[in-house]
Write a protein that holds these residues in place. Structure first.
Motif, short mmCIF file in Angstrom:
data_model
loop_
_atom_site.label_atom_id
_atom_site.label_comp_id
_atom_site.label_asym_id
_atom_site.label_seq_id
_atom_site.Cartn_x
_atom_site.Cartn_y
_atom_site.Cartn_z
N ASP A 1 72.20 57.71 40.27
CA ASP A 1 73.36 57.84 41.13
C ASP A 1 73.40 56.67 42.12
O ASP A 1 72.37 56.28 42.68
CB ASP A 1 73.30 59.16 41.91
CG ASP A 1 73.46 60.37 41.02
OD1 ASP A 1 74.18 60.26 40.00
OD2 ASP A 1 72.87 61.42 41.33
N ASP B 1 74.44 65.02 44.75
CA ASP B 1 73.62 63.82 44.54
C ASP B 1 72.30 63.93 45.29
O ASP B 1 71.29 63.35 44.88
CB ASP B 1 74.37 62.57 45.01
CG ASP B 1 75.55 62.23 44.11
OD1 ASP B 1 75.62 62.76 42.97
OD2 ASP B 1 76.41 61.43 44.53
N ARG C 1 68.67 63.47 43.77
CA ARG C 1 67.77 62.46 44.34
C ARG C 1 66.34 62.99 44.45
O ARG C 1 65.38 62.24 44.30
CB ARG C 1 68.31 62.04 45.71
CG ARG C 1 67.44 61.05 46.46
CD ARG C 1 68.15 60.53 47.71
NE ARG C 1 67.23 59.92 48.65
CZ ARG C 1 66.72 58.69 48.51
NH1 ARG C 1 67.05 57.95 47.48
NH2 ARG C 1 65.89 58.21 49.41
#
Length: 267
Positions: free
Chosen positions: A66, A196, A200
């Motif tokens: 991402d 996201d 992560r």
């Protein structure tokens, strides 16, 4: 740019690939832009030739963590190319209909036709990445997909498709900086997805999944390039250079002119 090409049969360790690498090319900004503009103009010429010749096909696969810069790469590298012969295919979560078919069904519908250049923004590789990391299928299922992907891509190559696959390689610190930049700029809020942050946390798992996918599916016919992507300008330079060189090697020609054109007078 062959330094970034993954040799078939090698085991990739992403920690050994520097996302900050610039290969000694660190001129001033004006010279960088001049070189990128030159490559863009050359790409435009080759794309027109590809479209006019109408024999070959080009598939470009972009993958990355991402915020690795897939959208930015498409925007900058292909900004001067005629959209008539270029299109982007993005792959989100599969629909119910797509899930009723094999994992390559929705991909095959998007591959380029003769004279066409198609850019995959994410791709069939999600089915050995996110599917693996989130344990959506058994390991035996996603492992078998490496061979299926290689066979699928080889079939495309046999049918006249040039395949170039780019893994945009950033480090975790750079991802943090880019995600924070999206939060700080209201104009970029639309790009920020709270999901996201959950992804992560799975950085190591994704890094391992990517390393295995790159190792298992970089072939002579459909190579992977690990592109240093911490610096956007160098990322764009690498992708543009690889693409231009590949198109040059196709040795394309414009179609023969219709007989008698030299005698036609436009009044």
């Amino acid at each position: 740019m062959n330094r970034y090409r993954v040799k078939p049969g090698t085991q990739v360790d992403l920690s050994q690939w520097d996302p900050n690498d610039k290969n000694g090319f660190d001129g001033d900004k004006a010279k960088r832009e001049e070189k990128l503009t030159e490559l863009t103009q050359t790409l435009d010429t080759f794309q027109e030739l590809l479209y006019a010749e109408h024999k070959r096909k080009v598939l470009i696969v972009l993958q990355g963590m991402d915020a690795a810069g897939k959208d930015g790469t498409i925007r900058r590298v292909f900004e001067g190319v005629n959209p008539q012969g270029v299109r982007v295919a993005s792959f989100k979560s599969p629909t119910a209909e797509e899930l009723d078919h094999d994992f390559l069904w929705r991909i095959h519908k998007q591959v380029p036709g003769k004279g066409e250049m198609v850019i995959f923004n994410r791709s069939h590789y999600e089915d050995v990445l996110i599917v693996r990391v989130h344990q959506l299928v058994e390991p035996s299922v996603w492992r078998a997909r490496y061979a299926a992907i290689n066979q699928f891509e080889q079939a495309l190559v046999n049918d006249g498709t040039t395949i170039l696959k780019f893994f945009l390689h950033i480090d975790r610190a750079e991802q943090k900086r880019r995600l924070e930049a999206r939060l700080q700029d209201p104009a970029k809020h639309w790009k920020f997805n709270p999901a996201d942050l959950a992804e992560r946390k799975l950085w190591r798992e994704y890094a391992k999944a990517y390393a295995d996918a790159l190792s298992e599916t970089s072939t002579d016919s459909a190579p992977w390039y690990i592109v240093p992507a911490n610096h956007n300008w160098y990322r764009n330079l690498v992708v543009s250079s690889v693409l231009v060189n590949a198109l040059k090697d196709l040795n394309m020609h414009y179609p023969q002119s219709a007989p008698g054109l030299d005698k036609i007078v436009v009044e």
